[in-house]
Scaffold this active site. Structure first.
Site, short mmCIF file in Angstrom:
data_model
loop_
_atom_site.label_atom_id
_atom_site.label_comp_id
_atom_site.label_asym_id
_atom_site.label_seq_id
_atom_site.Cartn_x
_atom_site.Cartn_y
_atom_site.Cartn_z
N LYS A 180 0.79 -1.30 0.00
CA LYS A 180 -0.16 -0.01 0.01
C LYS A 180 0.85 1.14 0.06
O LYS A 180 2.09 1.36 0.57
CB LYS A 180 -0.97 0.17 1.39
CG LYS A 180 -2.17 0.82 1.14
CD LYS A 180 -3.32 0.20 0.37
CE LYS A 180 -4.43 1.00 0.41
NZ LYS A 180 -5.71 0.16 0.10
N ASP A 204 -6.97 4.30 -4.72
CA ASP A 204 -7.74 4.21 -3.40
C ASP A 204 -8.47 5.60 -3.27
O ASP A 204 -8.44 6.04 -4.07
CB ASP A 204 -6.65 3.79 -2.14
CG ASP A 204 -7.42 3.11 -0.85
OD1 ASP A 204 -7.78 2.03 -0.92
OD2 ASP A 204 -7.64 4.09 -0.03
N1 GLU Z 1 -7.35 0.26 -2.84
C1 GLU Z 1 -8.05 -0.75 -3.24
C2 GLU Z 1 -8.02 -2.14 -2.29
O1 GLU Z 1 -8.27 -1.46 -1.00
C3 GLU Z 1 -7.64 -1.48 -4.73
C4 GLU Z 1 -6.04 -1.90 -4.74
C5 GLU Z 1 -5.63 -2.58 -5.87
O2 GLU Z 1 -6.58 -2.77 -6.81
O3 GLU Z 1 -4.38 -2.89 -6.07
O4 GLU Z 1 -8.15 -2.95 -2.27
#
Ligand code: GLU
Length: 444
Positions: free
Chosen positions: A124, A164
């Site tokens: 992340k 996100d």
């Molecule tokens: N931010 C999204 C999550 O919390 C998507 C992450 C992604 O597609 O890599 O899963």
């Protein structure tokens, strides 16, 4: 017992990282029994290794605003665990971003990605930069400055960022453009890209659609149907939009959306053109939902959360810890049938404990919202094959993945009295997969 000791030492090592510690605590409590059945995990230090990120990049992001003044933000990328595949996870640009929030999100992502059945590890990233009130040119310069530092550490088989909160297709486009220029490759290192340059159909809808497919499975398990149910949704961004769209397509009535300013209650249901209006609202960049109330002549509740309304289904779709034990109690008193987190860790630990204790039909974000990252995984597959699938193909795959995740939760979460503890089910299923992959690869 052992997990309690590990938790204590983690609290001592990372004081004040509340969200991260909250996420770790929930998982460790869920897996305690299976962990004790596997002495080989203890010898291999699996928990001690799984709770710490592999590495963290922290960097300064200087950028120039429209007045020519230099602004400085902090950027991060937490590469949490790559036992199953390349680090994979979103990027959050929001004033509330801290290392603690990104560590919690990276930790959750590791188990969520394991649940998708696709080969993706957890990561992340993000910054305390807020897009609110920024011009398009400022957003572009910021995104470019973020990537100028990060590009060395990411790649299609290393670490694949996505969006996100605060990061949608516009921001992904600017980041991907700069990445491509610096890395001199066009291998799809980001997901959530535009359709014209390697993005996947259904990716924008995927988190919300997948969440509703999961809820349909939860209800089906109880012999219930989503048709005709009233739904409270929080937030009004991409996730809330996808959830509202699919819920209304399936005959449910979505009666609320919310923003930092409060929530609106639309007794006729948010459907059709009103769902498209959510996108217009978001595009203003003002981060408020009050204009919806004005436009459609419905009530606006300033500073309040939608959980005070009597509904059948409650779907937190905004941010972590947005539904607490008082909200949960209110929903229960009002006869709620199902609560499902589409935001990451949308409920506080106290709310989760209360719902599980009362036997409420409840499921956690790492299972319910996994459709977003799963479809990112499908975007990676299409990029690697240099082709694109149709909307129907992607949606069918997403639907199947959500059914499989639900099934894993049932297998690992069903209690002797028949209650399905989705928190335990999701945590144990995710943990076992990551732990076994780590065992197989030695001490690295
Ligand atoms: N931010 C999204 C999550 O919390 C998507 C992450 C992604 O597609 O890599 O899963």
């Amino acid at each position: 017992m052992k997990t309690e000791l590990i938790l204590q030492s983690l609290e001592a090592k990372h004081p004040g990282e509340h969200e991260y510690l909250q996420a770790v605590k929930e998982v460790l409590h869920s897996i305690e029994d299976v962990y004790n059945e596997h002495p080989e995990f203890e010898k291999a230090g699996i928990i001690e290794r799984i709770v710490e990120p592999d590495r963290i990049f922290t960097f300064k992001i200087p950028w120039v605003d429209d007045n020519g003044k230099v602004q400085v933000n902090i950027g991060y990328r937490v590469q949490f665990n790559n036992a199953i595949g390349p680090y994979k996870g979103g990027t959050r640009f929001h004033a509330s971003v801290t290392l603690s929030s990104l560590k919690f999100l990276g930790f959750e992502q590791t188990f969520k990605n394991a649940l998708t059945t696709l080969p993706m590890g957890g990561g992340k990233g993000g910054s305390d930069f807020s897009i609110r009130g920024k011009s398009n040119a400022e957003v572009m310069r910021f995104c470019q400055a973020y990537i100028m530092e990060l590009w060395r550490h990411i790649g299609p088989d290393t670490d694949v960022p996505a969006g996100d909160i605060g990061v949608g297709s516009r921001e992904i486009g600017y980041m991907y453009g700069m990445f491509k220029k610096l890395a001199r490759e066009n291998t799809g290192t980001f997901t959530g890209k535009g359709l014209d340059y390697g993005g996947s159909l259904i990716r924008p809808e995927a988190t919300g659609f997948g969440g509703i497919y999961f809820v349909v499975n939860m209800l089906k398990e109880k012999g219930l149907d989503i048709k005709g149910k009233t739904v409270a949704v929080s937030g009004f961004g991409n996730v809330a939009w996808g959830a509202a769209l699919k819920a209304s397509q399936l005959g449910a009535k979505v009666v609320t959306i919310s923003g930092p300013d409060g929530y609106i209650y639309d007794p006729n249901g948010i459907s059709g053109e009103k769902i498209n209006y959510m996108l217009d609202l978001r595009a203003t960049g003002d981060d408020i939902v009050a204009p919806y109330a004005e436009k459609y002549g419905v009530e606006f509740f300033p500073g309040k959360r939608p959980w005070q309304q009597k509904v059948d289904i409650a779907l937190p779709c905004a941010i972590q810890n947005e539904l607490d034990d008082k909200d949960a109690q209110l929903l229960i008193n009002n006869g709620v049938t199902c609560i499902a987190e589409i935001s990451n860790m949308g409920c506080t630990a106290e709310a989760v404990d209360l719902m599980v204790e009362k036997g409420i039909l409840f499921a956690p974000g790492k299972a319910v919202n996994a459709g977003g990252v799963a479809t990112s995984g499908l975007e990676m597959s299409q990029n690697a094959m240099h082709l694109s699938w149709t909307e129907e193909e992607v949606d069918a795959k997403l639907h199947q993945i959500m059914n499989d995740i639900h099934q894993q939760c049932v297998i690992y979460g069903k209690q002797p009295n028949g209650y399905i503890n989705y928190v335990k089910g999701a945590n144990v299923a995710g943990f076992m997969k990551v732990a076994q992959a780590m065992m197989a690869q030695g001490v690295v």
